[in-house]
Design a protein around this motif. Structure first.
Motif, PDB file in Angstrom:
ATOM      1  N   SER A 115      -8.813  14.907 -38.246  1.00 34.30           N
ATOM      2  CA  SER A 115      -9.384  16.100 -37.621  1.00 34.30           C
ATOM      3  C   SER A 115      -9.950  17.047 -38.675  1.00 34.30           C
ATOM      4  CB  SER A 115      -8.344  16.818 -36.754  1.00 34.30           C
ATOM      5  OG  SER A 115      -7.336  17.420 -37.540  1.00 34.30           O
ATOM      6  N   GLY A 171     -10.439   7.725 -25.118  1.00 34.10           N
ATOM      7  CA  GLY A 171     -11.876   7.574 -24.929  1.00 34.10           C
ATOM      8  C   GLY A 171     -12.156   6.288 -24.184  1.00 34.10           C
ATOM      9  N   VAL A 215     -16.072  10.147 -23.602  1.00 32.43           N
ATOM     10  CA  VAL A 215     -15.814  10.120 -25.039  1.00 32.43           C
ATOM     11  C   VAL A 215     -16.016   8.678 -25.490  1.00 32.43           C
ATOM     12  CG1 VAL A 215     -14.108  10.522 -26.856  1.00 32.43           C
ATOM     13  CG2 VAL A 215     -14.145  12.010 -24.842  1.00 32.43           C
ATOM     14  N   THR A 259     -16.089   5.605 -27.882  1.00 37.25           N
ATOM     15  CA  THR A 259     -15.365   5.232 -29.098  1.00 37.25           C
ATOM     16  C   THR A 259     -15.674   3.788 -29.485  1.00 37.25           C
ATOM     17  OG1 THR A 259     -13.395   4.287 -28.046  1.00 37.25           O
ATOM     18  CG2 THR A 259     -13.466   6.698 -28.265  1.00 37.25           C
ATOM     19  N   ILE A 270     -19.994  12.048 -28.169  1.00 39.72           N
ATOM     20  CA  ILE A 270     -19.531  12.784 -26.983  1.00 39.72           C
ATOM     21  C   ILE A 270     -20.757  13.455 -26.366  1.00 39.72           C
ATOM     22  CG2 ILE A 270     -18.017  14.592 -26.074  1.00 39.72           C
ATOM     23  CD1 ILE A 270     -16.191  14.188 -28.450  1.00 39.72           C
ATOM     24  N   LYS A 273      -6.941  23.655 -28.148  1.00 37.69           N
ATOM     25  CA  LYS A 273      -6.133  22.442 -28.051  1.00 37.69           C
ATOM     26  C   LYS A 273      -4.654  22.805 -28.003  1.00 37.69           C
ATOM     27  CE  LYS A 273      -3.582  18.971 -29.957  1.00 37.69           C
ATOM     28  NZ  LYS A 273      -2.413  18.961 -30.849  1.00 37.69           N
ATOM     29  N   GLY A 300     -11.011  10.797 -20.532  1.00 40.98           N
ATOM     30  CA  GLY A 300     -11.967  10.433 -21.570  1.00 40.98           C
ATOM     31  C   GLY A 300     -13.192   9.708 -21.047  1.00 40.98           C
ATOM     32  N   GLY A 310      -6.757  14.695 -24.173  1.00 45.97           N
ATOM     33  CA  GLY A 310      -6.998  14.338 -25.571  1.00 45.97           C
ATOM     34  C   GLY A 310      -6.565  12.914 -25.873  1.00 45.97           C
ATOM     35  N   ILE A 322     -14.060   8.021 -32.651  1.00 50.10           N
ATOM     36  CA  ILE A 322     -15.071   8.591 -31.754  1.00 50.10           C
ATOM     37  C   ILE A 322     -16.461   8.359 -32.341  1.00 50.10           C
ATOM     38  CG2 ILE A 322     -15.954  10.734 -30.738  1.00 50.10           C
ATOM     39  CD1 ILE A 322     -13.062  11.771 -30.732  1.00 50.10           C
ATOM     40  N   ILE A 341      -8.305  20.998 -24.672  1.00 55.67           N
ATOM     41  CA  ILE A 341      -7.861  19.643 -24.978  1.00 55.67           C
ATOM     42  C   ILE A 341      -6.334  19.642 -24.925  1.00 55.67           C
ATOM     43  CG2 ILE A 341      -7.947  17.724 -26.609  1.00 55.67           C
ATOM     44  CD1 ILE A 341     -10.726  18.644 -25.671  1.00 55.67           C
ATOM     45  N   SER A 345      -5.243  13.900 -30.544  1.00 52.83           N
ATOM     46  CA  SER A 345      -5.744  15.041 -29.773  1.00 52.83           C
ATOM     47  C   SER A 345      -6.377  16.094 -30.675  1.00 52.83           C
ATOM     48  CB  SER A 345      -4.614  15.664 -28.944  1.00 52.83           C
ATOM     49  OG  SER A 345      -4.211  14.781 -27.925  1.00 52.83           O
ATOM     50  N   THR A 372      -9.786  14.818 -31.195  1.00 55.53           N
ATOM     51  CA  THR A 372     -10.559  15.051 -29.975  1.00 55.53           C
ATOM     52  C   THR A 372     -11.083  16.480 -29.943  1.00 55.53           C
ATOM     53  OG1 THR A 372      -9.158  13.483 -28.757  1.00 55.53           O
ATOM     54  CG2 THR A 372     -10.513  14.967 -27.453  1.00 55.53           C
TER      55      THR A 372
END
Length: 418
Positions: free
Chosen positions: A216, A139, A102, A104, A116, A7, A97, A136, A113, A39, A154, A157
């Motif tokens: 995250s 979605g 993705v 969501t 995926i 990322k 996305g 990122g 999210i 990402i 992100s 993500t």
């Protein structure tokens, strides 16, 4: 092929030269045999510009159109990164996305999210694609509209993709070279950590350390995703950055791993409220409904009890982010007007800061709180509120003493030593 997620934050893709530098890092991982999912964030400053355009055009904007606009920054970066990789001879393509997809929730601006599916990207890997460059932060909702995940989305993500594709590791490239024992801008003795436990990183992130977004870290902990935080501006090496991992992977840790702080705190005190069952729910229910993030809470006997006040009364103090002070005041005053609660006055102190020590070693070591309080006492720093958890002790102090407190605690717990 093993999968790696990389990322790159906004500063790492701020212009074409930095995108080229990031692409070179990606090529090194492709050369090692990885299928890579990259990402990307929007170029540095681009999201703020887009948000500004939205607010200027429509202050009371439609959140669905807001998401459609602010998510476009990531789309640009993803396309440019894919083009750069193609110029280097690496089979790559960009993914928005909705193309992954993705999936969501429908909470525009703060979506979460839900799933995926890996089929679309894995099919392209099977056909020879080596790098999937994914935008990122975005979605698609069940209604088919573009959604965004909120600031720092992100990071979320990237971790979600690492979990969905069972990636070997998730590397987060940013403008710092790892996680430090405290902010190096406050003390030059701050030391970069080689490893840190998920729980510690989660506490540090929630307490103001802006290296990783809190959601995250939560996601990485839940799915046991190995995270590595490293700088996109330093030469690549296998031992670069800081590994965020399960506690079991850390052979031996210090009692305290880091000192965190937050300048933007407000201390709110309800003076003279009835001391009866349900009063806490009556106070914090309206605050929750108003979206106020309450942190530290302390209840104490009111001065009025010593002045012949009829019936039992108490004072209630809590902290919240300073930008939510007005929202908290309105929620509590509205609750008072409705007769849900009664208090003499509401006092707000916006000249405070929160300082915390964090470490999984606290679970098995006594005396950390006593040492922390002693250090602050020697520096003449008065503690206004205290909050503890299994691996954290936080105090609210006058903001003017914040840097002194961080430096003193960092020295006292010898965090400069490995």
């Amino acid at each position: 092929m093993p999968t790696l997620v990389m990322k790159f934050g906004g500063t790492s893709v701020a212009n074409l030269d930095r995108i080229a530098r990031a692409a070179k890092r990606v090529s090194l991982e492709v050369a090692k045999g990885y299928d890579v999912i990259v990402i990307v964030s929007a170029m540095s400053g681009k999201t703020n510009e887009l948000v500004g355009w939205v607010n200027e055009t429509s202050p009371l904007y439609d959140a669905r159109e807001y998401d459609a606009i602010v998510s476009s920054g990531e789309n640009v970066t993803a396309g440019l990164m894919a083009l750069r990789l193609q110029e280097m001879g690496i089979p790559a393509r960009s993914w928005q996305g909705w193309q992954v997809p993705v999936k969501t929730t429908s909470a525009h601006g703060a979506a979460r999210i839900e799933e995926i599916p890996s089929e679309n990207i894995n099919k392209k890997f099977d056909e020879g694609m080596k790098v999937a460059v994914v935008a990122g932060f975005q979605g698609i909702s069940p209604e088919g509209r573009i959604t965004t995940l909120g600031r720092g989305g992100s990071d979320t993500t990237a971790v979600a993709f690492a979990a969905a594709f069972e990636a070997e590791r998730c590397d987060i490239y940013t403008d710092v070279d790892g996680v430090y024992t405290t902010d190096p801008r406050i003390t030059s003795k701050a030391r970069k950590l080689d490893k840190i436990a998920f729980e510690e990183m989660l506490e540090l992130a929630s307490l103001g350390a802006k290296v990783l977004q809190t959601r995250s870290v939560e996601l990485a902990m839940r799915y046991n995703v190995k995270l590595r935080v490293l700088s996109s501006f330093e030469e690549p090496s296998d031992d670069a950055g800081t590994l965020v991992c399960a506690e079991e992977q850390i052979m031996e840790s210090n009692v305290v791993s880091g000192v965190a702080y937050s300048r933007e705190e407000a201390k709110m005190t309800l003076v003279t409220i009835e001391d009866k069952p349900g009063i806490a729910a009556a106070i914090f229910g309206p605050l929750s409904e108003a979206g106020v993030n309450v942190d530290m809470i302390v209840q104490n006997i009111s001065e009025q009890n010593y002045q012949g006040h009829a019936g039992g009364v108490t004072d209630m103090t809590f902290s919240c982010p300073i930008e939510q002070k007005m929202r908290a005041e309105k929620a509590l005053n509205d609750a008072k007007e409705k007769g849900l609660i009664n208090f003499d006055r509401l006092e707000a102190d916006t000249e405070v800061a929160k300082v915390s020590v964090v470490g999984i070693g606290m679970r098995s070591h006594a005396g950390v709180a006593a040492k922390m309080f002693e250090v602050l006492s020697k520096e003449g720093i008065n503690i206004k509120v205290i909050a503890t958890s299994e691996i954290k002790i936080s105090v609210l102090i006058d903001r003017k003493y914040m840097e002194l407190a961080v430096q003193a605690l960092h020295d006292a717990f010898e965090l400069d030593k490995g």
